[in-house]
Design a protein around this motif. Structure first.
Motif, PDB file in Angstrom:
ATOM      1  N   ARG A 150      41.409  29.060  48.628  1.00 15.56           N
ATOM      2  CA  ARG A 150      40.135  28.564  49.143  1.00 15.56           C
ATOM      3  C   ARG A 150      38.966  29.269  48.447  1.00 15.56           C
ATOM      4  NH1 ARG A 150      36.506  29.962  52.593  1.00 15.56           N
ATOM      5  NH2 ARG A 150      37.581  31.843  53.247  1.00 15.56           N
ATOM      6  N   LYS A 151      39.144  30.568  48.160  1.00 19.02           N
ATOM      7  CA  LYS A 151      38.075  31.301  47.486  1.00 19.02           C
ATOM      8  C   LYS A 151      37.801  30.768  46.081  1.00 19.02           C
ATOM      9  CE  LYS A 151      37.073  33.889  50.753  1.00 19.02           C
ATOM     10  NZ  LYS A 151      37.708  32.892  51.576  1.00 19.02           N
ATOM     11  N   GLU A 152      38.860  30.222  45.446  1.00 14.48           N
ATOM     12  CA  GLU A 152      38.666  29.709  44.097  1.00 14.48           C
ATOM     13  C   GLU A 152      37.656  28.554  44.087  1.00 14.48           C
ATOM     14  OE1 GLU A 152      43.102  30.764  42.339  1.00 14.48           O
ATOM     15  OE2 GLU A 152      42.573  28.716  42.874  1.00 14.48           O
ATOM     16  N   LYS A 153      37.556  27.849  45.199  1.00 16.83           N
ATOM     17  CA  LYS A 153      36.629  26.738  45.288  1.00 16.83           C
ATOM     18  C   LYS A 153      35.254  27.172  45.780  1.00 16.83           C
ATOM     19  CE  LYS A 153      40.488  23.636  46.426  1.00 16.83           C
ATOM     20  NZ  LYS A 153      41.058  22.715  47.435  1.00 16.83           N
ATOM     21  N   GLU A 154      35.171  28.406  46.215  1.00 16.67           N
ATOM     22  CA  GLU A 154      33.926  28.884  46.800  1.00 16.67           C
ATOM     23  C   GLU A 154      32.979  29.362  45.711  1.00 16.67           C
ATOM     24  OE1 GLU A 154      32.505  32.471  49.750  1.00 16.67           O
ATOM     25  OE2 GLU A 154      34.570  31.748  49.806  1.00 16.67           O
ATOM     26  N   VAL A 155      31.764  28.912  45.774  1.00 14.79           N
ATOM     27  CA  VAL A 155      30.770  29.310  44.784  1.00 14.79           C
ATOM     28  C   VAL A 155      29.948  30.443  45.379  1.00 14.79           C
ATOM     29  CG1 VAL A 155      28.790  28.582  43.413  1.00 14.79           C
ATOM     30  CG2 VAL A 155      30.674  26.977  43.848  1.00 14.79           C
ATOM     31  N   GLU A 156      30.014  31.595  44.747  1.00 10.40           N
ATOM     32  CA  GLU A 156      29.241  32.732  45.202  1.00 10.40           C
ATOM     33  C   GLU A 156      28.547  33.378  44.012  1.00 10.40           C
ATOM     34  OE1 GLU A 156      27.962  34.147  47.533  1.00 10.40           O
ATOM     35  OE2 GLU A 156      28.969  33.560  49.384  1.00 10.40           O
ATOM     36  N   THR A 157      27.519  34.124  44.298  1.00  3.96           N
ATOM     37  CA  THR A 157      26.777  34.792  43.240  1.00  3.96           C
ATOM     38  C   THR A 157      27.595  35.951  42.683  1.00  3.96           C
ATOM     39  OG1 THR A 157      25.725  36.334  44.756  1.00  3.96           O
ATOM     40  CG2 THR A 157      24.618  34.225  44.398  1.00  3.96           C
ATOM     41  N   PRO A 158      27.365  36.304  41.426  1.00  5.52           N
ATOM     42  CA  PRO A 158      28.059  37.467  40.856  1.00  5.52           C
ATOM     43  C   PRO A 158      27.791  38.740  41.639  1.00  5.52           C
ATOM     44  CG  PRO A 158      27.021  36.170  39.122  1.00  5.52           C
ATOM     45  CD  PRO A 158      26.551  35.589  40.418  1.00  5.52           C
ATOM     46  N   GLU A 159      26.588  38.853  42.208  1.00  6.03           N
ATOM     47  CA  GLU A 159      26.260  40.048  42.985  1.00  6.03           C
ATOM     48  C   GLU A 159      27.143  40.163  44.215  1.00  6.03           C
ATOM     49  OE1 GLU A 159      23.045  38.977  40.344  1.00  6.03           O
ATOM     50  OE2 GLU A 159      24.065  37.818  41.917  1.00  6.03           O
ATOM     51  N   THR A 160      27.373  39.030  44.909  1.00  2.00           N
ATOM     52  CA  THR A 160      28.231  39.043  46.092  1.00  2.00           C
ATOM     53  C   THR A 160      29.671  39.366  45.716  1.00  2.00           C
ATOM     54  OG1 THR A 160      26.823  37.431  47.225  1.00  2.00           O
ATOM     55  CG2 THR A 160      29.066  37.688  48.050  1.00  2.00           C
ATOM     56  N   LYS A 161      30.146  38.783  44.626  1.00  2.00           N
ATOM     57  CA  LYS A 161      31.506  39.073  44.174  1.00  2.00           C
ATOM     58  C   LYS A 161      31.677  40.548  43.833  1.00  2.00           C
ATOM     59  CE  LYS A 161      32.700  34.483  42.381  1.00  2.00           C
ATOM     60  NZ  LYS A 161      33.132  33.705  41.201  1.00  2.00           N
TER      61      LYS A 161
END
Length: 605
Positions: free
Chosen positions: A344-355
């Motif tokens: 599910r995370k692979e489909k989640e779009v997050e900012t590089p800062e959050t990652k």
């Protein structure tokens, strides 16, 4: 005792119903009073108002599935006492017949009525307030009489009632207020826990309703988890299972805070490591840490050897199954849910800062979980996990690199004390172990950051017994750091070299010769002239070298005997457990060095 237990077991509705019956008795006797009729009439009116509030509370309790009971139970206990006092007073106002003694005991005063009236008025105020917090949005900061001496208690009750019973927006606001209160003082933290705050916060973390709700619940729990006792309270509320579930299934920005909570709990109470291990928290943490990290690129190498020899990795994985079979007995379910969360995370779009924040938090949690824990260290040293740590140490910088390095350091320290684990996890001829060692050596050779050098040196020292006799590339950088400008680095280098040259190391003679070959004696003799800790470690290492290669001409030329003999007396007085080592060293050097005469025995303490 049994009666008290039975009272505690009563539902809120039962307690309120009993109070309504008690209030009716007060009203009836007040109406039948034959003396002080006006005062009794006033008490009856107050009691009737109180009775109406009690009936409203019964209706609310019976129609609310998840009632926050702490404040109403405390208030009900006070109401019961006050109604008992009112009942006693109005009984005295009935006709008691003749008898001087009976009449004396039946005497009432205006002060008595005033006192009981004040108590009833307080109960009315308390009941009015508690009903208002159950029906409000959490912004009721009025002060009930029961909390007049402790305003914080009223705020805690009000916010917890909203967290447990309110609408989502109001629950988020209330949880934020609790998190803020929890930062103020240890007393406030403990009050929130004592008033039942852990359960509704965990429920909010689990069910949430929104990522924001889960984040504020996690933050509140982090602020509460500042001592082992409160951490155990979270565990006792089945908090570990909830935390791992949320870590598997939530958005990244929620997972950041949950990973921080894991690290905080484990750091404060090492017993929680086992709880998290049983719930297999390592898997989701490693999955999150390794996201976007490419481990199968054949171009990625460290030193002269590739990290990723997949055929060899599969071969080594098969050899490790027996060692790890006892660990993963309940991991199949957790792994499944973890993989589901990962997909599910692979489909989640997050900012590089959050990652990045998430990886930093997961790495710190892994660091705390591996500290002194054989079970967790074994889980982390599976093939992919060690490669992931090695890769991050290689390519990242800052806090993420540091946390991963500290995880390796803790695992290496565990391996140092467990032979079977060390042999399986850190054999230097297998790719994933070699990848880690290569990164540790790279830090020793290229870095000058003390925060990185010290854990890297500690790790190498912990793994000293895994290196073959001809592994000279390990000894040289350690010897170089004996002259480091930072004394802590020099001391750690001496300690690590001591583990290479100690009697427990099978290759001690070869390692001792390598230390001499790389010109390690001059910096060791120089360390003897510095602080106490440096003197101790340098002296111990010199003794080990002397015992194993005492016939070396270099030792004689470097006046090691004189140095050891002069320093040993003072050090032995502070460390009597080393007296035999010093005596054997002096004796050994005296035998090999022509013309040397020892005065150790005559001056030994």
């Amino acid at each position: 005792m049994e009666a008290a237990a039975a009272f505690q077991a009563e539902s809120v509705e039962q307690e309120l119903s009993l109070l309504i019956i008690l209030a009716e008795r007060v009203i009836k006797l007040a109406q039948e009073a034959e003396s002080s009729k006006n005062e009794c009439s006033d008490l009856a009116r107050q009691t009737d108002r109180l009775s109406q509030l009690l009936r409203s509370a019964v209706r609310l309790a019976s129609s609310t599935q998840s009632l926050y009971e702490r404040p109403i139970r405390r208030i009900v206990a006070d109401v019961s006492k006050n109604l008992d006092k009112a009942l006693t007073l109005v009984r005295k106002c009935k006709k008691h017949g003749a008898g001087v003694l009976r009449q004396v005991f039946a005497i009432t005063t205006t002060a008595d009525f005033r006192k009981v009236s004040t108590l009833l008025e307080n109960s009315i105020g308390d009941m009015t307030w508690v009903l208002s917090i159950y029906e409000s949005d959490g912004t009721n900061i009025a002060l009930p009489p029961i909390a007049s001496n402790d305003p914080i208690l009223a705020w805690v009750w009000s916010y917890l009632a909203t967290v447990q019973m309110g609408q989502l927006k109001h629950r988020v606001d209330a949880a934020n207020e609790l998190a803020s209160l929890a930062r103020d003082s240890e007393r406030t933290k403990q009050m929130i826990v004592d008033e039942g705050g852990i359960h509704p916060l965990l429920k909010m973390l689990k069910e949430g309703g929104s990522p924001e709700a889960q984040i504020v619940a996690a933050n509140a729990l982090i602020n509460l988890a500042t001592n082992p006792q409160r951490v155990r309270t979270i565990v006792g509320e089945f908090g570990v299972r909830t935390i791992v579930q949320v870590l598997n299934d939530s958005p990244m920005r929620v997972q950041v805070e949950v990973a921080n909570l894991v690290a905080k709990m484990v750091e404060l109470d090492k017993g929680v490591q086992e709880e998290f291990s049983r719930e297999n928290v390592i898997k989701p943490l490693m999955n999150l840490l390794s996201m976007d990290t490419v481990l199968d690129d054949p171009k990625i190498q460290t030193g002269r050897a590739s990290i990723h020899s997949l055929v060899q990795i599969n071969r080594e994985l098969a050899s490790k199954k027996h060692l790890y079979s006892r660990i993963g007995s309940n991991s199949s379910h957790s792994d499944g849910s973890s993989r589901g969360g990962h997909h599910r995370k692979e489909k989640e779009v997050e900012t590089p800062e959050t990652k990045l924040r998430l990886k930093v938090s997961c790495a710190r949690a892994l660091w705390m979980l591996s500290k002194g824990s054989l079970v967790n260290s074994k889980k982390i040293t599976e093939i992919k996990e060690l490669l992931c740590l090695a890769k991050i140490i290689e390519v990242e910088r800052g806090e993420l690199q540091y946390n991963c390095l500290m995880t390796v350091t803790e695992i290496a320290m565990v391996a140092e004390s467990d032979t079977d684990f060390r042999r399986v996890a850190f054999r230097p001829n297998i790719p994933f172990a070699k990848a880690v060692v290569d990164q540790l050596l790279r830090i020793l050779q290229e870095e000058n950051n003390v925060d990185l050098l010290i854990p890297a040196i500690k790790s190498i020292g912990s793994l000293a017994r895994t290196f073959p006799a001809k592994e000279s590339r390990i000894i040289k950088p350690l010897v170089c750091h004996l002259t480091h400008a930072d004394m802590d680095v020099a001391i750690e280098a001496a300690i690590a070299l001591g583990k290479f040259a100690c009697p427990e190391n099978f290759n001690r003679m070869e390692h001792s010769k390598a230390i001499i070959e790389f010109n390690g004696l001059p910096p060791l003799l120089k360390l003897l002239k510095t602080n106490d800790q440096a003197q101790l470690q340098a002296l111990v290492l010199l003794c080990y070298i002397s015992l194993h290669v005492g016939n070396s001409k270099v030792l004689e030329q470097a006046p090691v005997l004189n140095a050891v003999e002069s320093m040993a007396r003072s050090v032995a007085s502070q460390h009597p457990e080393l007296k035999d080592l010093f005596a054997k060293t002096v004796h050994h050097l005296t035998i090999y060095h022509a013309g040397a005469h020892s005065h150790w025995q005559s001056h030994a303490p």
